[in-house]
Design a protein around this motif. Sequence first.
Motif, mmCIF file in Angstrom:
data_model
loop_
_atom_site.group_PDB
_atom_site.id
_atom_site.type_symbol
_atom_site.label_atom_id
_atom_site.label_comp_id
_atom_site.label_asym_id
_atom_site.label_seq_id
_atom_site.Cartn_x
_atom_site.Cartn_y
_atom_site.Cartn_z
ATOM 1 N N VAL A 133 0.847 -1.193 0.000
ATOM 2 C CA VAL A 133 0.000 0.000 0.000
ATOM 3 C C VAL A 133 0.886 1.248 0.000
ATOM 4 C CG1 VAL A 133 -1.762 1.260 1.325
ATOM 5 C CG2 VAL A 133 -1.823 -1.230 1.235
ATOM 6 N N ILE A 134 0.535 2.223 -0.823
ATOM 7 C CA ILE A 134 1.363 3.429 -0.963
ATOM 8 C C ILE A 134 0.682 4.645 -0.352
ATOM 9 C CG2 ILE A 134 2.447 5.008 -2.622
ATOM 10 C CD1 ILE A 134 2.408 2.772 -4.669
ATOM 11 N N THR A 135 1.450 5.423 0.386
ATOM 12 C CA THR A 135 1.013 6.763 0.791
ATOM 13 C C THR A 135 1.916 7.763 0.066
ATOM 14 O OG1 THR A 135 0.568 5.889 3.006
ATOM 15 C CG2 THR A 135 0.515 8.265 2.752
ATOM 16 N N PRO A 136 1.423 8.386 -1.013
ATOM 17 C CA PRO A 136 2.276 9.313 -1.762
ATOM 18 C C PRO A 136 2.646 10.539 -0.929
ATOM 19 C CG PRO A 136 0.304 8.724 -3.040
ATOM 20 C CD PRO A 136 0.082 8.252 -1.628
ATOM 21 N N SER A 137 3.739 11.162 -1.302
ATOM 22 C CA SER A 137 4.186 12.397 -0.669
ATOM 23 C C SER A 137 3.043 13.408 -0.605
ATOM 24 C CB SER A 137 5.346 12.961 -1.520
ATOM 25 O OG SER A 137 5.732 14.226 -1.041
ATOM 26 N N TRP A 138 2.895 14.045 0.566
ATOM 27 C CA TRP A 138 1.977 15.163 0.780
ATOM 28 C C TRP A 138 0.503 14.809 0.569
ATOM 29 C CZ3 TRP A 138 3.302 18.553 3.953
ATOM 30 C CH2 TRP A 138 2.644 19.778 4.046
ATOM 31 N N THR A 139 0.135 13.549 0.857
ATOM 32 C CA THR A 139 -1.284 13.190 0.829
ATOM 33 C C THR A 139 -1.738 12.921 2.268
ATOM 34 O OG1 THR A 139 -0.678 10.857 0.437
ATOM 35 C CG2 THR A 139 -1.263 12.179 -1.494
ATOM 36 N N TRP A 140 -2.960 13.364 2.584
ATOM 37 C CA TRP A 140 -3.520 13.101 3.917
ATOM 38 C C TRP A 140 -3.686 11.621 4.101
ATOM 39 C CZ3 TRP A 140 -3.158 17.093 6.845
ATOM 40 C CH2 TRP A 140 -3.397 18.385 6.354
ATOM 41 N N HIS A 141 -3.293 11.114 5.278
ATOM 42 C CA HIS A 141 -3.520 9.688 5.531
ATOM 43 C C HIS A 141 -3.757 9.437 7.010
ATOM 44 C CE1 HIS A 141 0.807 10.458 5.665
ATOM 45 N NE2 HIS A 141 0.936 9.464 6.525
ATOM 46 N N ASP A 142 -4.730 8.587 7.271
ATOM 47 C CA ASP A 142 -4.985 8.103 8.624
ATOM 48 C C ASP A 142 -5.180 6.595 8.531
ATOM 49 O OD1 ASP A 142 -7.531 9.654 7.448
ATOM 50 O OD2 ASP A 142 -8.267 7.861 8.474
ATOM 51 N N HIS A 143 -4.915 5.927 9.658
ATOM 52 C CA HIS A 143 -5.049 4.473 9.682
ATOM 53 C C HIS A 143 -6.057 4.098 10.760
ATOM 54 C CE1 HIS A 143 -1.238 4.875 7.608
ATOM 55 N NE2 HIS A 143 -0.598 5.238 8.703
ATOM 56 N N GLY A 144 -6.808 3.036 10.539
ATOM 57 C CA GLY A 144 -7.769 2.587 11.545
ATOM 58 C C GLY A 144 -7.932 1.086 11.481
ATOM 59 N N ASN A 145 -8.556 0.559 12.505
ATOM 60 C CA ASN A 145 -8.734 -0.890 12.553
ATOM 61 C C ASN A 145 -10.126 -1.210 13.061
ATOM 62 O OD1 ASN A 145 -8.604 -3.635 12.924
ATOM 63 N ND2 ASN A 145 -6.662 -3.617 14.024
ATOM 64 N N ASP A 146 -11.034 -1.536 12.148
ATOM 65 C CA ASP A 146 -12.396 -1.917 12.522
ATOM 66 C C ASP A 146 -12.534 -3.438 12.617
ATOM 67 O OD1 ASP A 146 -13.037 0.777 12.524
ATOM 68 O OD2 ASP A 146 -13.863 0.771 10.497
ATOM 69 N N SER A 147 -11.405 -4.159 12.523
ATOM 70 C CA SER A 147 -11.463 -5.620 12.647
ATOM 71 C C SER A 147 -11.361 -5.980 14.132
ATOM 72 C CB SER A 147 -10.317 -6.268 11.859
ATOM 73 O OG SER A 147 -9.102 -6.245 12.607
ATOM 74 N N ASP A 148 -11.311 -7.279 14.436
ATOM 75 C CA ASP A 148 -11.250 -7.675 15.847
ATOM 76 C C ASP A 148 -9.875 -8.220 16.223
ATOM 77 O OD1 ASP A 148 -11.266 -10.013 14.473
ATOM 78 O OD2 ASP A 148 -13.136 -10.791 15.320
ATOM 79 N N GLN A 149 -8.855 -7.939 15.394
ATOM 80 C CA GLN A 149 -7.508 -8.432 15.710
ATOM 81 C C GLN A 149 -6.477 -7.321 15.482
ATOM 82 O OE1 GLN A 149 -6.329 -11.300 12.676
ATOM 83 N NE2 GLN A 149 -8.308 -11.064 11.671
ATOM 84 N N PRO A 150 -5.344 -7.431 16.208
ATOM 85 C CA PRO A 150 -4.306 -6.430 15.988
ATOM 86 C C PRO A 150 -3.782 -6.518 14.561
ATOM 87 C CG PRO A 150 -3.653 -8.003 17.719
ATOM 88 C CD PRO A 150 -4.949 -8.468 17.154
ATOM 89 N N MET A 151 -3.346 -5.403 14.040
ATOM 90 C CA MET A 151 -2.712 -5.446 12.725
ATOM 91 C C MET A 151 -1.322 -4.850 12.828
ATOM 92 S SD MET A 151 -4.203 -4.460 9.165
ATOM 93 C CE MET A 151 -3.710 -5.315 7.785
ATOM 94 N N VAL A 152 -0.369 -5.521 12.168
ATOM 95 C CA VAL A 152 1.013 -5.049 12.136
ATOM 96 C C VAL A 152 1.448 -4.966 10.684
ATOM 97 C CG1 VAL A 152 3.401 -5.540 12.811
ATOM 98 C CG2 VAL A 152 1.528 -6.184 14.344
ATOM 99 N N TRP A 153 1.982 -3.823 10.324
ATOM 100 C CA TRP A 153 2.563 -3.740 8.981
ATOM 101 C C TRP A 153 3.929 -3.098 9.026
ATOM 102 C CZ3 TRP A 153 -2.186 -0.633 9.208
ATOM 103 C CH2 TRP A 153 -1.947 0.739 9.327
ATOM 104 N N LEU A 154 4.690 -3.417 7.994
ATOM 105 C CA LEU A 154 6.024 -2.834 7.831
ATOM 106 C C LEU A 154 5.856 -1.493 7.121
ATOM 107 C CD1 LEU A 154 9.166 -3.166 7.831
ATOM 108 C CD2 LEU A 154 8.918 -4.298 5.611
ATOM 109 N N ASP A 155 6.367 -0.450 7.751
ATOM 110 C CA ASP A 155 6.408 0.872 7.124
ATOM 111 C C ASP A 155 7.769 1.049 6.465
ATOM 112 O OD1 ASP A 155 3.957 2.121 7.866
ATOM 113 O OD2 ASP A 155 4.736 2.600 9.847
#
Length: 348
Positions: free
Chosen positions: A140-162
């Motif tokens: 998943v890409i977050t381009p330079s200077w774009t608004w971004h927020d992250h959320g988790n509506d699932s029932d398990q922890p999520m871990v990703w590599l940034d």
Amino acid sequence: MQGPAPARSNARLDYYERIARHDMAPLWEVLRGLVIPQPASPAIPHLWRYEDIRPYILEAGDLITAKEAERRVLILENPGLAGKSSITRTLYAGLQLILPGEVAPAHRHTQSALRFVVEGSGAFTAVDGERTIMQPGDFVITPSWTWHDHGNDSDQPMVWLDGLDIPLIQALDASFAEMYPADRQPVTRPVGDSLARYGSGLAPLDHPPRSRTSPVFNYPYRRSREALMALAGGPIDPHRGLALRYVNPETGGWAMPTIGTVLSLLPAGYETLPYRSTDGTVVSVIEGEGVSQIGDQDFQWGPRDIFVIPAWTPARHHATTKDAVLFSFSDRPVQEVLGLWREERMAA
Ligand code: GTQ
């Protein structure tokens, strides 16, 4: 540049002291360390075994919320670059934890980011009004200077590599960042919108190319893996395995302007020949098990482990028991536009 170092006579040392008071220094004293005959990265080969670090990632969830931290991330810091928040000289990597119900508040910055999902499924990231629901292996890409927020509506922890170009932007003194006035940005387009518009060999009629970053902002693993496996019976690059790069469909170039991303397959039992390139590379293991010789060290790896190959350090990889699928990223696109990128395909 490789000749003998000039002798330091008393007259010279006295002179160096006097010019230092005028903020000058003699090049001939430092030239041999500045313009070196081949790369000698201070970064060192290293592996983070997911099993070993996972408890610490989850423990961070008890200590601080995603909201208070803004981004609750454990930085994977190269032991050769201590205190520099860097995994290679130009790139940053970290593991981000989002617990069910949490929000990492919306912000934007000039640094480009990639997310590579390591554990959990169903959390989302929103970029410029569109959410994408993330699954393991998604890029998943977050381009330079774009608004971004992250959320988790699932029932398990999520871990990703940034993966971010933080050290590169720091070297360029080109960092800008700001918070969005609310935790979440408004959602203006349905899930899957970008993929539908740009991700199937199609693009909206008459639309002008958007930016240097791919308009596809989630490359789902299901699709990428399918492409890789379809080629599995065919020829393999003896130094790199079967490797595909993620592309910006509008330009055919890399998906991100500063970070090059690659998905590769090493069939069970396959051993690559040694290879080195000027782009220090971070590797995230998705499937399979194996061992990599990086420089003069051996690293055993399995699913979710992350390792780093410093610039110009020879590496060879062996998938031992099963087919191995690896995701990797580096600063190769930057080196290519500057005409600097080099590789060496080495003999066994
Ligand atoms: O998710 O925006 O690992 O801004 C470091 C800086 C993640 C993010 C990081 C960031 C982010």
